[in-house]
Enzyme design. Structure first.
Site, mmCIF file in Angstrom:
data_model
loop_
_atom_site.group_PDB
_atom_site.id
_atom_site.type_symbol
_atom_site.label_atom_id
_atom_site.label_comp_id
_atom_site.label_asym_id
_atom_site.label_seq_id
_atom_site.Cartn_x
_atom_site.Cartn_y
_atom_site.Cartn_z
ATOM 1 N N GLU A 79 41.304 -29.846 22.421
ATOM 2 C CA GLU A 79 42.489 -29.061 22.759
ATOM 3 C C GLU A 79 42.053 -27.667 23.211
ATOM 4 O O GLU A 79 41.820 -26.786 22.373
ATOM 5 C CB GLU A 79 43.406 -28.929 21.540
ATOM 6 C CG GLU A 79 43.893 -30.263 21.019
ATOM 7 C CD GLU A 79 45.209 -30.115 20.261
ATOM 8 O OE1 GLU A 79 46.168 -30.778 20.667
ATOM 9 O OE2 GLU A 79 45.278 -29.336 19.306
ATOM 10 N N GLY A 135 50.660 -25.139 24.357
ATOM 11 C CA GLY A 135 51.980 -24.511 24.377
ATOM 12 C C GLY A 135 52.175 -23.531 25.521
ATOM 13 O O GLY A 135 53.117 -22.746 25.513
ATOM 14 N N GLU A 145 45.406 -23.584 15.744
ATOM 15 C CA GLU A 145 46.351 -22.672 15.074
ATOM 16 C C GLU A 145 45.918 -22.410 13.637
ATOM 17 O O GLU A 145 46.108 -21.312 13.112
ATOM 18 C CB GLU A 145 47.779 -23.251 15.162
ATOM 19 C CG GLU A 145 48.304 -23.174 16.592
ATOM 20 C CD GLU A 145 49.280 -24.269 16.983
ATOM 21 O OE1 GLU A 145 49.811 -24.960 16.105
ATOM 22 O OE2 GLU A 145 49.508 -24.425 18.201
ATOM 23 N N LYS A 188 53.968 -29.797 14.368
ATOM 24 C CA LYS A 188 53.768 -28.404 13.943
ATOM 25 C C LYS A 188 54.883 -27.987 12.963
ATOM 26 O O LYS A 188 55.353 -28.831 12.209
ATOM 27 C CB LYS A 188 53.669 -27.480 15.169
ATOM 28 C CG LYS A 188 52.614 -27.989 16.170
ATOM 29 C CD LYS A 188 52.266 -27.010 17.251
ATOM 30 C CE LYS A 188 51.206 -27.634 18.164
ATOM 31 N NZ LYS A 188 50.770 -26.737 19.236
ATOM 32 N N ASN A 206 52.038 -34.072 17.242
ATOM 33 C CA ASN A 206 51.845 -33.025 16.231
ATOM 34 C C ASN A 206 53.103 -32.171 16.260
ATOM 35 O O ASN A 206 53.298 -31.383 17.179
ATOM 36 C CB ASN A 206 50.604 -32.184 16.582
ATOM 37 C CG ASN A 206 50.450 -30.980 15.674
ATOM 38 O OD1 ASN A 206 51.141 -30.859 14.657
ATOM 39 N ND2 ASN A 206 49.548 -30.072 16.037
ATOM 40 N N HIS A 224 42.934 -27.768 13.583
ATOM 41 C CA HIS A 224 43.751 -27.359 14.726
ATOM 42 C C HIS A 224 43.492 -25.886 15.024
ATOM 43 O O HIS A 224 43.306 -25.082 14.104
ATOM 44 C CB HIS A 224 45.237 -27.603 14.438
ATOM 45 C CG HIS A 224 46.064 -27.513 15.681
ATOM 46 N ND1 HIS A 224 46.427 -26.295 16.217
ATOM 47 C CD2 HIS A 224 46.551 -28.469 16.511
ATOM 48 C CE1 HIS A 224 47.114 -26.524 17.332
ATOM 49 N NE2 HIS A 224 47.205 -27.823 17.534
ATOM 50 N N SER A 255 49.668 -29.019 26.424
ATOM 51 C CA SER A 255 50.690 -29.158 27.465
ATOM 52 C C SER A 255 50.672 -30.525 28.139
ATOM 53 O O SER A 255 50.903 -30.633 29.350
ATOM 54 C CB SER A 255 50.557 -28.027 28.495
ATOM 55 O OG SER A 255 50.735 -26.773 27.864
HETATM 56 P P1 13P Z 1 51.458 -28.592 23.219
HETATM 57 O O1 13P Z 1 51.531 -30.051 23.643
HETATM 58 O O2 13P Z 1 52.782 -28.051 22.796
HETATM 59 O O3 13P Z 1 50.751 -27.764 24.236
HETATM 60 O O4 13P Z 1 50.564 -28.558 21.897
HETATM 61 C C1 13P Z 1 49.372 -29.237 21.870
HETATM 62 C C2 13P Z 1 48.855 -29.233 20.493
HETATM 63 O O5 13P Z 1 48.499 -28.201 19.943
HETATM 64 C C3 13P Z 1 48.818 -30.502 19.760
HETATM 65 O O6 13P Z 1 48.105 -30.406 18.584
#
Ligand code: 13P
Length: 251
Positions: free
Chosen positions: A168, A174, A98, A11, A9, A96, A214
């Site tokens: 997640e 992150g 976010e 982003k 992903n 997601h 992560s």
């Molecule tokens: P990270 O791997 O950067 O922690 O992000 C995970 C994520 O949100 C994938 O959709």
């Protein structure tokens, strides 16, 4: 049959030129290995058509990171599921954290988006997960169960079977703080039991449940060794071909 999947992903990262370059690097790396999992990249809308034109879709799946809750019309700035499908993409990340957190996406909206994705032959990668407070106060299993029930449990068993889930935990995204393999396994096994109660053992057993948060080359193998962890949804570590391939090759 349950599939093993590693999905990136990206982003809101990479310009068009950088993104096409990264997709080409991943595509090239996949020519030299036979991964033991499906590999997918989910990229910004602006990159979809250009990337679709340079990758081998039999080895590398392509997806969007979101789609609209309408098919077309006066929704300035939105991108619909048919538009995504028209680029050659076949996956779409939905729900997601976010999107839920920063753009106010609710289970009601997500239910509509999932339906539109399926109508347009896009495979939803549907994200669920608790925030830190819910982990700490012990409500995390209930929170995730509710997210699944509210957005997905009106689907027929056939349609539910087309969905990929991604657990997640928001506190792991992150932050460099990965869930332990046992924490992931506890949640994934629980999710499978929730699906089994609603749709039966076969549908539950066939559902791919990815872990995200992560995930890196150094911890992927341990997470993927758990019986209910079917792969990963990778943020930061998917932005370089080498680290992404390190996770793909963890299977
Ligand atoms: P990270 O791997 O950067 O922690 O992000 C995970 C994520 O949100 C994938 O959709």
């Amino acid at each position: 049959m349950r599939k093993k999947i590693v999905a990136g992903n990206w982003k809101m990262n990479t310009t068009l030129a950088e993104g096409v370059g990264l997709a080409k690097d991943v595509n090239e790396a996949l020519k030299h290995v036979t991964p033991k999992c499906d590999v997918v990249i989910a990229v910004p809308f602006t990159h979809l058509a250009s990337i679709a034109a340079v990758i081998d879709s039999s080895k590398l799946g392509l997806g969007a990171e979101n789609c609209a809750d309408h098919v077309k019309g006066a929704y300035t700035g939105e991108v619909s599921a048919p538009m995504v499908a028209s680029t050659g993409a076949t996956y779409v990340i939905l729900g997601h954290s976010e999107r839920r957190q920063y753009y106010g996406e609710t289970s009601e909206t997500l239910k509509v988006k999932v339906g539109l994705a399926l109508e347009n032959a896009l495979t939803p990668i549907f994200c669920i997960g608790e925030v830190l407070e819910e982990r700490e106060n012990g409500t995390y299993l209930d929170v995730v169960k509710k997210q699944i029930e509210e957005a997905l449990f009106d689907l027929s068993a056939e349609d539910f079977g087309k969905i990929i889930l991604a657990y997640e935990p928001v506190w792991a995204i992150g932050t460099g703080k990965t869930a332990t393999d046992d924490q992931a396994e506890e949640m994934h096994a629980f999710i499978r039991s929730v699906i089994a109660k609603k749709y039966g053992d076969q549908v539950a057993d066939d559902c791919s449940i990815l872990y995200g948060g992560s995930c890196k080359p150094s911890n992927a193998a341990q997470l993927f060794a758990k019986p209910n962890v079917d792969g990963g949804l990778i943020g930061g570590a998917s932005l370089e071909a080498e680290s992404f391939m390190g996770i793909v090759n963890a299977f």
